[in-house]
Enzyme design. Structure first.
Site, PDB file in Angstrom:
ATOM      1  N   GLU A 197      96.454  54.733  51.995  1.00 53.55           N
ATOM      2  CA  GLU A 197      95.595  54.101  53.015  1.00 53.55           C
ATOM      3  C   GLU A 197      96.183  54.274  54.414  1.00 53.55           C
ATOM      4  OE1 GLU A 197      94.839  50.087  51.576  1.00 53.55           O
ATOM      5  OE2 GLU A 197      93.184  50.840  50.378  1.00 53.55           O
ATOM      6  N   GLU A 386      91.413  54.068  43.839  1.00 54.26           N
ATOM      7  CA  GLU A 386      91.466  52.602  43.711  1.00 54.26           C
ATOM      8  C   GLU A 386      90.042  52.094  43.716  1.00 54.26           C
ATOM      9  OE1 GLU A 386      93.915  50.286  46.336  1.00 54.26           O
ATOM     10  OE2 GLU A 386      95.459  51.839  46.404  1.00 54.26           O
TER      11      GLU A 386
HETATM   12  C1  BG6 Z   1      94.500  48.558  48.678  1.00 54.81           C
HETATM   13  C2  BG6 Z   1      95.968  48.869  48.512  1.00 54.81           C
HETATM   14  O1  BG6 Z   1      94.302  48.070  49.958  1.00 54.81           O
HETATM   15  O2  BG6 Z   1      93.928  47.557  47.931  1.00 54.81           O
HETATM   16  C3  BG6 Z   1      96.636  48.215  47.320  1.00 54.81           C
HETATM   17  O3  BG6 Z   1      96.221  50.251  48.492  1.00 54.81           O
HETATM   18  C4  BG6 Z   1      96.060  46.831  47.141  1.00 54.81           C
HETATM   19  O4  BG6 Z   1      98.018  48.229  47.537  1.00 54.81           O
HETATM   20  C5  BG6 Z   1      94.587  46.960  46.825  1.00 54.81           C
HETATM   21  O5  BG6 Z   1      96.719  46.057  46.210  1.00 54.81           O
HETATM   22  C6  BG6 Z   1      93.879  45.662  46.528  1.00 54.81           C
HETATM   23  O6  BG6 Z   1      94.102  44.755  47.539  1.00 54.81           O
HETATM   24  P1  BG6 Z   1      94.696  43.326  47.245  1.00 54.81           P
HETATM   25  O7  BG6 Z   1      94.983  42.765  48.556  1.00 54.81           O
HETATM   26  O8  BG6 Z   1      93.634  42.593  46.510  1.00 54.81           O
HETATM   27  O9  BG6 Z   1      95.903  43.534  46.415  1.00 54.81           O
END
Ligand code: BG6
Length: 489
Positions: A197, A386
């Site tokens: 990111e 993701e």
């Molecule tokens: C992304 C990141 O922003 O979202 C991860 O690359 C992160 O590291 C994921 O964990 C989910 O976000 P969060 O804040 O719910 O863990």
């Protein structure tokens, strides 16, 4: 139907699940200095002031006092220190991924396991050996590693020395680290991602780049330095092995004008530039006009030398990856703006969508739109690295976790990926839902926000024995992979 060799898998990050933060020669990273937060309390970063006081400040948008030395101090709760202890459980965890049928596993290397201070002359053999063991364990099950070189952790020593990525010297440190990994894991790892990111630097300078300041020039320099380091890493990987595939990684979300008022549309387009800029540079190899104009308007003394431009042109990525959780709306209307709530990709609420407990708006169709946007612009293979639903899971008395809400979320997104591939012709080659095993949340630092197919009994109050348990989604995803995406019931 999904393509024959589609890479189904799951995604993690070292700082959010490895634990073992100070063993076997590992150094301290930025994430090791971030405290636990929650839905209602924000994460902090800890440091010592020039006169020896230990203090903390909010992690997002951190602006620390001059001379602050970051570190981990007694009396604070740092979730990365324990994580879910993948470091000591990797064999058990990988066996569970294999049972689900994973074809790929996204993980990151913690830079401070390899170079504890970031600028060390020699790498730490114990750190190198740990990842070699993990990759070999994955290979044993035919799982292809997908490895991020930098996922929200920078050696804190570099922050304390020169504000890490704000300084050009960090480029050389990173390239040495990347080269060390490419050489050591040649033959074990084919797919690499440079920076997780990367666009999050714009609002999370400390988290994404170890910069403890909001100064616009420092942020612009840190961004350029990471883009240069990424391009150099692509070149190094191809020298080590031309078959290595190196991708970028963008934190994405579909973005819509809140209304058809041209003012909303214009503002949405402009805000989209703030995300597109990074992939424009990494996929096309040059700074776009709108970004240079923005720096000019802000009177930034920004430097992009001829040599920099050549590096960017010669280091474009082989494939494009992004995270996708939600979409957002953009409005130019001050009254509407008063209603803002969300997460890292803040936006105005879309009345057509529902949201998670953490305020993330659920929008599967937005994923199809995003896939089309990326593919029509860059014509490079894509991976969604993701995606997922952060939710509180309840363990029933007989040890079951009925997470049908997570299955519904993932099913709806997979259906849209299917349409993007088969109806729109997008070249999507892989899908790794986030936090395939429960881990620490990046934004809040809590365990309560769970994404996994595998439940891990670790709670925010320090209780729990770390036991791994299969959720309903575990069995569902296994079926999805076995049918190559045909059976989503
Ligand atoms: C992304 C990141 O922003 O979202 C991860 O690359 C992160 O590291 C994921 O964990 C989910 O976000 P969060 O804040 O719910 O863990």
């Amino acid at each position: 139907m999904f393509p024959k060799d589609f890479l189904w898998g799951g995604a993690t990050a070292a700082n959010q699940f490895e634990g073992a933060w100070d063993v076997d020669g590992k150094g301290v990273s930025t994430s090791d200095c971030c405290t636990r937060g929650s839905l209602t309390s924000v994460r902090h970063v800890t440091y010592q002031t020039e006169d020896g006081q230990v203090e903390s400040k909010i992690m997002f948008g951190l602006d620390a006092p001059k001379g602050a030395k970051f570190g981990a101090f007694d009396g604070y709760d740092y979730p990365s220190h324990e994580g879910i202890d993948f470091y000591h459980h990797y064999k058990e965890d990988i066996a569970l991924f294999a049972e689900m049928g994973f074809k790929t596993f996204r993980m990151s290397i913690n830079w401070t396991r390899i170079f504890p201070n970031g600028d060390d002359e020699q790498p730490n053999e114990k750190g190198l050996q740990f990842y070699e063991d993990v990759f070999k364990e994955l290979k044993k099950y035919g799982i292809e590693p997908l490895v991020t070189l930098s996922h929200y952790e920078t050696p804190i020593a570099l922050t304390n020395k020169w504000n890490a990525w704000a300084d050009r010297r960090t480029i050389d440190c990173f390239v040495r680290y990347a080269k060390t990994c490419f050489e050591r894991y040649n033959g074990l790892v084919k797919y690499w991602l440079t920076f997780n990111e990367i666009n999050c630097i714009s609002f999370g300078g400390f988290m994404a780049a170890g910069v403890a300041s909001r100064d616009p020039l420092m942020i612009a320099n840190a961004t350029r330095n990471q883009l240069l380091a990424s391009a150099l890493a692509v070149q190094e990987a191809h020298i080590v092995n031309p078959d290595m595939m190196v991708g970028n990684m963008i934190g994405y979300g579909a973005s819509y004008p809140y209304t058809c008022n041209p003012e909303d549309v214009l503002k949405q387009r402009k805000s989209q530039y703030n995300v597109d800029f990074y992939s424009d540079v990494q996929a096309r190899g040059y700074y776009p006009n709108y970004k240079l104009k923005e720096y000019e308007r802000a009177n930034l003394d920004f430097e992009l030398t001829k040599e920099d431009q050549e590096i960017l042109a010669n280091g474009t990525v082989d494939f494009i990856t992004f995270s996708y959780y939600m979409s957002n709306c953009v409005s130019a209307d001050p009254e509407v703006l008063a209603n803002q709530k969300g997460n890292m990709l803040m936006g105005v609420k879309n009345p057509y969508l529902t949201e998670s407990e953490w305020g993330w708006q659920i929008d599967p169709v937005g994923l199809r739109i995003s896939l089309n946007d990326f593919y029509t612009k860059y014509r490079k293979p894509l991976m969604v690295v993701e995606n997922g639903l952060g939710a509180r899971d309840i363990v029933t008395e007989d040890g079951q976790i009925h997470d049908d809400y997570r299955i519904d979320y993932l099913r709806a997104h997979i259906e849209q990926m299917d349409k993007a591939i088969n109806e729109d012709g997008v070249d999507l080659i892989g899908y790794t839902p986030w936090g395939c095993i429960d881990l620490v949340s990046a934004s809040t630092g809590e365990m309560a926000k769970r994404y996994g197919f595998i439940y891990v009994d670790i709670q925010d109050d320090g209780t729990g024995d770390g036991k791994r348990m299969k959720k309903d989604s575990f069995y569902w995803y296994k079926k999805v992979i076995a049918s190559n995406g045909a059976d989503l019931d």
